[in-house]
Write a protein that holds these residues in place. Structure first.
Motif, PDB file in Angstrom:
ATOM      1  N   LEU A 105      48.258  31.514 -57.447  1.00 22.24           N
ATOM      2  CA  LEU A 105      49.516  31.310 -56.730  1.00 22.24           C
ATOM      3  C   LEU A 105      50.540  32.361 -57.131  1.00 22.24           C
ATOM      4  N   MET A 106      50.636  32.638 -58.419  1.00 22.82           N
ATOM      5  CA  MET A 106      51.572  33.657 -58.881  1.00 22.82           C
ATOM      6  C   MET A 106      51.199  35.027 -58.317  1.00 22.82           C
ATOM      7  N   LYS A 107      49.900  35.335 -58.304  1.00 20.75           N
ATOM      8  CA  LYS A 107      49.452  36.611 -57.764  1.00 20.75           C
ATOM      9  C   LYS A 107      49.736  36.697 -56.272  1.00 20.75           C
ATOM     10  N   GLN A 108      49.511  35.594 -55.559  1.00 14.28           N
ATOM     11  CA  GLN A 108      49.788  35.566 -54.131  1.00 14.28           C
ATOM     12  C   GLN A 108      51.259  35.843 -53.854  1.00 14.28           C
ATOM     13  N   ALA A 109      52.144  35.179 -54.601  1.00 10.62           N
ATOM     14  CA  ALA A 109      53.582  35.385 -54.423  1.00 10.62           C
ATOM     15  C   ALA A 109      53.985  36.819 -54.756  1.00 10.62           C
ATOM     16  N   GLN A 110      53.383  37.375 -55.803  1.00  6.60           N
ATOM     17  CA  GLN A 110      53.685  38.759 -56.189  1.00  6.60           C
ATOM     18  C   GLN A 110      53.238  39.731 -55.105  1.00  6.60           C
ATOM     19  N   LEU A 111      52.029  39.555 -54.596  1.00  8.48           N
ATOM     20  CA  LEU A 111      51.490  40.474 -53.604  1.00  8.48           C
ATOM     21  C   LEU A 111      52.244  40.410 -52.283  1.00  8.48           C
ATOM     22  N   VAL A 112      52.631  39.213 -51.876  1.00 13.38           N
ATOM     23  CA  VAL A 112      53.273  39.063 -50.576  1.00 13.38           C
ATOM     24  C   VAL A 112      54.718  39.550 -50.594  1.00 13.38           C
ATOM     25  N   SER A 113      55.300  39.676 -51.783  1.00 15.32           N
ATOM     26  CA  SER A 113      56.722  40.010 -51.897  1.00 15.32           C
ATOM     27  C   SER A 113      56.990  41.500 -52.000  1.00 15.32           C
ATOM     28  N   ILE A 201      42.275  26.423 -49.735  1.00 13.39           N
ATOM     29  CA  ILE A 201      43.494  27.066 -50.242  1.00 13.39           C
ATOM     30  C   ILE A 201      44.240  26.121 -51.176  1.00 13.39           C
ATOM     31  N   ALA A 202      44.386  24.852 -50.754  1.00 12.05           N
ATOM     32  CA  ALA A 202      45.079  23.874 -51.585  1.00 12.05           C
ATOM     33  C   ALA A 202      44.315  23.616 -52.877  1.00 12.05           C
ATOM     34  N   ALA A 203      42.996  23.529 -52.796  1.00 15.96           N
ATOM     35  CA  ALA A 203      42.184  23.249 -53.978  1.00 15.96           C
ATOM     36  C   ALA A 203      42.284  24.365 -55.007  1.00 15.96           C
ATOM     37  N   LEU A 204      42.426  25.603 -54.554  1.00 17.30           N
ATOM     38  CA  LEU A 204      42.547  26.738 -55.468  1.00 17.30           C
ATOM     39  C   LEU A 204      43.956  26.899 -56.025  1.00 17.30           C
ATOM     40  N   GLY A 205      44.890  26.076 -55.544  1.00 19.96           N
ATOM     41  CA  GLY A 205      46.256  26.145 -56.039  1.00 19.96           C
ATOM     42  C   GLY A 205      47.109  27.197 -55.366  1.00 19.96           C
ATOM     43  N   CYS A 206      46.646  27.761 -54.244  1.00 16.47           N
ATOM     44  CA  CYS A 206      47.429  28.768 -53.512  1.00 16.47           C
ATOM     45  C   CYS A 206      48.402  28.101 -52.549  1.00 16.47           C
ATOM     46  N   SER A 207      49.279  28.903 -51.970  1.00 20.22           N
ATOM     47  CA  SER A 207      50.258  28.393 -51.011  1.00 20.22           C
ATOM     48  C   SER A 207      49.785  28.631 -49.582  1.00 20.22           C
ATOM     49  N   PRO A 208      49.660  27.589 -48.763  1.00 16.32           N
ATOM     50  CA  PRO A 208      49.272  27.775 -47.360  1.00 16.32           C
ATOM     51  C   PRO A 208      50.292  28.579 -46.561  1.00 16.32           C
ATOM     52  N   GLY A 209      51.550  28.615 -47.034  1.00 18.21           N
ATOM     53  CA  GLY A 209      52.608  29.255 -46.260  1.00 18.21           C
ATOM     54  C   GLY A 209      52.815  30.726 -46.546  1.00 18.21           C
ATOM     55  N   LEU A 210      52.243  31.255 -47.621  1.00 15.82           N
ATOM     56  CA  LEU A 210      52.465  32.659 -47.979  1.00 15.82           C
ATOM     57  C   LEU A 210      51.347  33.516 -47.387  1.00 15.82           C
ATOM     58  N   GLY A 211      51.500  33.843 -46.112  1.00 17.77           N
ATOM     59  CA  GLY A 211      50.505  34.639 -45.430  1.00 17.77           C
ATOM     60  C   GLY A 211      50.807  36.122 -45.492  1.00 17.77           C
ATOM     61  N   ASP A 273      36.227  35.043 -50.916  1.00 15.46           N
ATOM     62  CA  ASP A 273      37.115  35.936 -50.167  1.00 15.46           C
ATOM     63  C   ASP A 273      38.561  35.809 -50.632  1.00 15.46           C
ATOM     64  N   ILE A 274      39.014  34.582 -50.908  1.00 12.89           N
ATOM     65  CA  ILE A 274      40.387  34.410 -51.385  1.00 12.89           C
ATOM     66  C   ILE A 274      40.566  35.077 -52.745  1.00 12.89           C
ATOM     67  N   ARG A 275      39.596  34.911 -53.620  1.00 15.14           N
ATOM     68  CA  ARG A 275      39.678  35.553 -54.936  1.00 15.14           C
ATOM     69  C   ARG A 275      39.669  37.076 -54.791  1.00 15.14           C
ATOM     70  N   PHE A 276      38.855  37.593 -53.879  1.00 17.37           N
ATOM     71  CA  PHE A 276      38.822  39.033 -53.639  1.00 17.37           C
ATOM     72  C   PHE A 276      40.176  39.539 -53.147  1.00 17.37           C
ATOM     73  N   LEU A 277      40.796  38.791 -52.271  1.00 19.77           N
ATOM     74  CA  LEU A 277      42.069  39.211 -51.689  1.00 19.77           C
ATOM     75  C   LEU A 277      43.215  39.159 -52.692  1.00 19.77           C
ATOM     76  N   LEU A 278      43.208  38.178 -53.590  1.00 28.43           N
ATOM     77  CA  LEU A 278      44.371  37.933 -54.441  1.00 28.43           C
ATOM     78  C   LEU A 278      44.183  38.361 -55.888  1.00 28.43           C
ATOM     79  N   SER A 279      42.948  38.499 -56.324  1.00 30.33           N
ATOM     80  CA  SER A 279      42.725  38.747 -57.748  1.00 30.33           C
ATOM     81  C   SER A 279      42.380  40.201 -58.021  1.00 30.33           C
TER      82      SER A 279
END
Length: 316
Positions: A105-113, A201-211, A273-279
């Motif tokens: 989740l932190m990585k997702q927020a960092q990448l999208v910002s 997405i929810a199970a991995l702890g990511c945000s559904p809204g941060l696309g 795929d989610i791990r590849f995209l965000l990690s």
């Protein structure tokens, strides 16, 4: 107050990981309760017990009622819930993340910002669509154009294979029956795919809204992830089922989508795929440890669970 009977809440580490579960289960015209760690389903045909931790998402159709205790179990097991109406699909709930860590989740927020890293993730998403091509030098407009061509080709190929007319994606989200059979099948298939993507997405702890490609909607990231699989999954299946003209088209689509998801191990694919995209793979989030850090403006993350007061800061 008497203790409520039933199983104790399981540790998250004891639950099956999201990639190891069944995809989704559709229920309608039934009552849903719990019995220990099982979801108890009753209808006119009898009673069925479903291990809660074995499924990813429940699609609840018309005529379903759910007890508070069932929702408690479903949430603790990390199961998503989608209420499916006669005129479309709404995602109203999701289970707890199957990890105590917030790294993704932190990585997702960092990448999208950040504009540079945001674009890098967009390119990785298109790289998944075009694995044999180098998209690193394409602009977002060029990437959208390439994707548009790919999707149109998928529609044309499926229409030709099943000898069905195709005039484009036309549907009314408030009136499911207004669309032609292919569009109805597409809506039913996409709904299943959205539900599964949202649950992962929810199970991995990511945000559904941060696309990244889709932005501004509470399920933007869900649409990002689901779009990775439509051309190879829901589009060809929608045309196939529409051509066969079943009596209950949405039900036939759901069964076919469910079987194909299982055959392709789609849950495992979505997780990868989610791990590849965000990690960046420096600290893989394997979900097996419960770690909390403290944020520091210089070191970013420091250890939790210790007292950082200096000796001179202590009162006399």
């Amino acid at each position: 107050m008497d203790k409520i009977p039933g199983m104790e809440r399981p540790d998250l580490q004891a639950l099956p990981q999201i990639g190891d579960r069944l995809t989704f289960l559709y229920l309608e015209h039934c009552q849903i309760n719990r019995e220990d760690s099982a979801i108890l389903v009753r209808d006119e045909r009898g009673t069925t017990r479903i291990p809660a931790a074995a499924i990813t998402v429940l699609l609840l159709g018309p005529g379903t009622t759910v007890t508070h205790r069932a929702i408690e179990l479903i949430g603790d097991a990390g199961v998503g819930i989608v209420w499916v109406g006669e005129h479309g699909v709404r995602f109203y709930a999701s289970g707890r993340p199957l990890t105590h860590r917030a790294q993704l989740l932190m990585k997702q927020a960092q990448l999208v910002s950040n504009q540079r890293t945001h674009l890098a993730v967009v390119r990785k998403m298109y790289q998944l669509r075009f694995p044999e091509e180098d998209v690193s030098g394409l602009t977002t407009q060029q990437l959208r154009g390439r994707e548009g061509v790919r999707v149109r080709k998928a529609y044309r190929t499926a229409a030709k294979e099943w000898n069905l007319p195709w005039n484009g994606r036309e549907f009314d989200p408030d009136n499911f029956s207004s669309g032609d059979p292919v569009n109805q099948a597409l809506s039913a298939g996409h709904a299943c795919l959205y539900g599964v993507a949202h649950a992962v997405i929810a199970a991995l702890g990511c945000s559904p809204g941060l696309g990244f490609i889709h932005v501004g909607h509470e399920r933007s990231f869900v649409y990002d992830i689901a779009d990775l699989y439509k051309a190879d999954l829901t589009i060809p299946i929608a045309f196939e089922i529409a051509a066969k003209k079943p009596d209950d088209l949405p039900s036939a689509v759901r069964r076919r989508i469910r079987d194909e998801m299982a055959a392709r191990h789609l849950l495992e694919q979505i997780v990868r795929d989610i791990r590849f995209l965000l990690s960046d793979d420096d600290q893989p989030d394997n979900g097996k440890t419960d770690i909390t850090y403290l944020w520091d403006s210089h070191k970013r993350l420091i250890s939790n669970g210790r007292n950082y007061a200096e000796k001179g800061d202590m009162p006399e």
